[in-house]
Design a protein around this motif. Structure first.
Motif, mmCIF file in Angstrom:
data_model
loop_
_atom_site.group_PDB
_atom_site.id
_atom_site.type_symbol
_atom_site.label_atom_id
_atom_site.label_comp_id
_atom_site.label_asym_id
_atom_site.label_seq_id
_atom_site.Cartn_x
_atom_site.Cartn_y
_atom_site.Cartn_z
ATOM 1 N N LEU A 278 8.936 22.707 26.335
ATOM 2 C CA LEU A 278 7.535 22.635 26.753
ATOM 3 C C LEU A 278 6.636 23.501 25.876
ATOM 4 C CD1 LEU A 278 8.044 22.914 30.597
ATOM 5 C CD2 LEU A 278 7.515 20.869 29.272
ATOM 6 N N LEU A 279 7.253 24.285 24.997
ATOM 7 C CA LEU A 279 6.450 25.182 24.174
ATOM 8 C C LEU A 279 6.391 24.666 22.746
ATOM 9 C CD1 LEU A 279 7.584 28.691 25.420
ATOM 10 C CD2 LEU A 279 5.752 27.218 26.233
ATOM 11 N N GLU A 280 5.185 24.651 22.228
ATOM 12 C CA GLU A 280 5.031 24.249 20.833
ATOM 13 C C GLU A 280 4.868 25.500 19.985
ATOM 14 O OE1 GLU A 280 1.941 21.864 17.910
ATOM 15 O OE2 GLU A 280 1.563 21.939 20.061
ATOM 16 N N ASP A 281 5.685 25.579 18.961
ATOM 17 C CA ASP A 281 5.607 26.682 18.010
ATOM 18 C C ASP A 281 4.377 26.454 17.141
ATOM 19 O OD1 ASP A 281 5.878 28.450 15.926
ATOM 20 O OD2 ASP A 281 8.034 28.149 15.705
ATOM 21 N N LEU A 282 3.434 27.383 17.194
ATOM 22 C CA LEU A 282 2.170 27.180 16.484
ATOM 23 C C LEU A 282 2.254 27.566 15.008
ATOM 24 C CD1 LEU A 282 -0.282 28.472 19.240
ATOM 25 C CD2 LEU A 282 0.001 26.126 18.467
ATOM 26 N N ASN A 283 3.401 28.068 14.567
ATOM 27 C CA ASN A 283 3.558 28.518 13.185
ATOM 28 C C ASN A 283 2.513 29.555 12.795
ATOM 29 O OD1 ASN A 283 5.835 26.904 12.460
ATOM 30 N ND2 ASN A 283 4.454 25.130 12.515
ATOM 31 N N ARG A 284 2.173 30.323 13.790
ATOM 32 C CA ARG A 284 1.284 31.456 13.528
ATOM 33 C C ARG A 284 1.950 32.673 14.140
ATOM 34 N NH1 ARG A 284 -3.696 31.709 16.005
ATOM 35 N NH2 ARG A 284 -3.330 30.053 17.525
ATOM 36 N N THR A 285 1.482 33.827 13.726
ATOM 37 C CA THR A 285 2.038 35.055 14.287
ATOM 38 C C THR A 285 0.905 35.953 14.760
ATOM 39 O OG1 THR A 285 2.069 36.032 12.088
ATOM 40 C CG2 THR A 285 4.126 35.041 12.873
ATOM 41 N N GLN A 286 1.296 36.898 15.558
ATOM 42 C CA GLN A 286 0.363 37.935 16.002
ATOM 43 C C GLN A 286 -0.278 38.605 14.806
ATOM 44 O OE1 GLN A 286 3.272 40.376 18.083
ATOM 45 N NE2 GLN A 286 1.903 40.384 19.840
ATOM 46 N N GLU A 287 -1.465 39.170 15.023
ATOM 47 C CA GLU A 287 -2.077 39.954 13.954
ATOM 48 C C GLU A 287 -2.448 41.318 14.482
ATOM 49 O OE1 GLU A 287 -5.329 37.822 12.176
ATOM 50 O OE2 GLU A 287 -4.062 36.038 11.880
ATOM 51 N N GLY A 288 -2.423 42.280 13.593
ATOM 52 C CA GLY A 288 -2.904 43.604 13.955
ATOM 53 C C GLY A 288 -1.959 44.408 14.817
ATOM 54 N N VAL A 289 -0.688 44.078 14.778
ATOM 55 C CA VAL A 289 0.260 44.908 15.516
ATOM 56 C C VAL A 289 1.088 45.735 14.528
ATOM 57 C CG1 VAL A 289 0.454 43.470 17.560
ATOM 58 C CG2 VAL A 289 1.871 42.967 15.578
ATOM 59 N N ALA A 290 1.465 46.912 14.948
ATOM 60 C CA ALA A 290 2.136 47.847 14.047
ATOM 61 C C ALA A 290 3.639 47.654 14.050
ATOM 62 C CB ALA A 290 1.785 49.282 14.454
ATOM 63 N N HIS A 291 4.053 46.423 14.016
ATOM 64 C CA HIS A 291 5.496 46.129 14.014
ATOM 65 C C HIS A 291 5.654 44.679 13.619
ATOM 66 C CE1 HIS A 291 4.851 44.002 17.782
ATOM 67 N NE2 HIS A 291 4.156 45.045 18.185
ATOM 68 N N ARG A 292 6.858 44.219 13.562
ATOM 69 C CA ARG A 292 7.083 42.812 13.227
ATOM 70 C C ARG A 292 6.282 41.926 14.172
ATOM 71 N NH1 ARG A 292 12.880 39.663 13.066
ATOM 72 N NH2 ARG A 292 12.024 37.572 12.828
ATOM 73 N N PRO A 293 5.417 41.081 13.651
ATOM 74 C CA PRO A 293 4.581 40.257 14.533
ATOM 75 C C PRO A 293 5.372 39.096 15.116
ATOM 76 C CG PRO A 293 4.130 39.727 12.254
ATOM 77 C CD PRO A 293 5.138 40.844 12.228
ATOM 78 N N ALA A 294 5.071 38.791 16.359
ATOM 79 C CA ALA A 294 5.806 37.733 17.052
ATOM 80 C C ALA A 294 5.163 36.378 16.795
ATOM 81 C CB ALA A 294 5.832 38.024 18.542
ATOM 82 N N LYS A 295 5.974 35.354 16.889
ATOM 83 C CA LYS A 295 5.458 33.995 16.746
ATOM 84 C C LYS A 295 4.602 33.628 17.960
ATOM 85 C CE LYS A 295 9.424 31.603 15.640
ATOM 86 N NZ LYS A 295 10.128 30.407 15.098
#
Lengths: 238, 238
Positions: A194-211
């Motif tokens: 039910l979830l579509e992977d948007l091929n984008r990631t978080q921005e502005g976080v001080a660690h590996r950004p999540a999808k």
DNA sequence: AAAGATAGTGTACAAGTTACAATAAGCGGG
DNA sequence: CCCGCTTATTGTAACTTGTACACTATCTTT
């Protein structure tokens, strides 16, 4: 039994809608409350609600209250329960049809305007005393919400359009007041498709950004028709 | 928004309770209907219901209707949904709080007495047109019942105190409109440990008599407290 | 470049679900 | 009393799902 009465002889009661509006922010489940500025229960926090108008449908009244108080439209809204004890309102008998709604808290723009009333979000696990029987209404709503996110994909209504799996997990954890196991949670929710992977990631976080993902409602509708049942379980583990 | 009003200026409406009373007999799910003997909808079948009295609690009103119509007390009764479209009653605005109840049909003694009205059981899959919006109410009740027997052991409310596993299976099949696989159904329901084997068997049947069981509510309460969740699934197979 | 933080992933075991058919126990008729 | 009719009762193997558990990857900050 009794003599036939004229319709207008029957008892009539005032009736309202009250709205338990849930939001999710900072990892906590919240509800929107309004501070009363007139008796009874002056200065107490209460659920947003108002009298139903003579030609107004119940759900329309609930939607109106929501719009007037929060500026939000087209949000998830569902009837919860009707509360009508003779003693629940001290100015006379008032029967209230309670609704609950799930909103994306970022969209909230308080419309305090002419009201001169405070409208603010409160975390559900530390509520003071509320007006009338509103504590009971909130308790019923919480109970309903816990069951509801188990069997229907409504949690997404509380998240922004693009969210991370960790955010989604935290949402479930906050509502169920449990901790869930990361790998199993992801496996389960992704396996439903039910979830579509948007091929984008978080921005502005001080660690590996999540999808980032989005909930694909069209796919859900299709699956639902062919007998698919959404179901998440509160596992007992850490 | 609007000038402060005196409490008594707000619009008031008549309030009723309507009761969707489910029973199970001859392998079929049934509901109890009453034939109206006055307009509007004279001679139509309708749900048992009546106006809520000035100092009467909603649930008490539903229980009263049930008692007056059927002579039954202490039966399963739960609020379902509130229906309040402005146009649902043609004599004026009437809001109805619908309840549904599950009864053991063998206990039913129609109290037609002073009413001079017919009260009879109707199988749910072949209802004629009902009064007001009662068809919609029945549809909502059916939907609720289907979900309800899945996650809570309420089906037993429809069966006599002692029943066979086959009867229980037929009950699920009637409500879900599916067929279930015998061995798996038994394994599942027995594995929950909620049924007590009464060490008695059916009498008067022209074949091997089945063992009788009863639902042990005390055990269920205990299990529920320790986190047990009742759950039955509509499997897809015959 | 190292430290800090969170994201992301696989596997073995246990538990539960599904599909499937032969025997047992009563009753009634001949 | 034996046979036939009807429904009750039971087990197992294949498969699916749930659970427990720990290490590597990626990005930011200093």
């Amino acid at each position: 039994m009794q003599a036939r009465k004229n319709f207008n002889d029957f008892f009539k009661s005032a009736f309202t809608v009250d709205n338990v509006i849930f939001g999710f922010d900072e990892g906590k489940l919240k509800i929107l409350l309004i501070r009363r500025n007139e008796p009874p229960f002056e200065d107490f926090w209460a659920l947003p609600g108002y009298f139903v108008q003579p030609k107004e449908d119940l759900e329309a009244a609930a939607a109106r209250v929501l719009r007037e108080m929060t500026g939000m439209e087209n949000v998830y809204l569902e009837q919860l329960h009707t509360f009508g004890s003779p003693g629940r309102h001290n100015l006379g008998r008032v029967i209230t049809v309670a609704y609950y709604s799930l909103v994306k808290i970022a969209d909230f723009r308080p419309r305090a305007a002419g009201l001169a009333q405070d409208i603010t979000w409160h975390t559900v696990d530390d509520l003071e005393q509320l007006a009338f029987d509103h504590e009971e209404i909130v308790a019923v709503a919480l109970d309903k919400l816990k069951k509801s996110i188990r069997t229907r994909p409504v949690g997404f209504e509380l998240l922004p359009p693009a969210f991370t799996l960790t955010e989604l997990q935290h949402l479930y954890e906050a509502i169920w007041e449990t901790e869930l196991e990361k790998r199993n949670f992801r496996k389960k929710i992704l396996s439903m498709g039910l979830l579509e992977d948007l091929n984008r990631t978080q921005e502005g976080v001080a660690h590996r950004p999540a999808k980032l993902y989005r909930f694909d409602e069209a796919i859900y509708r299709k699956l639902e028709e062919s007998g698919f049942n959404f179901e998440m379980k509160e596992s007992k583990s850490k």
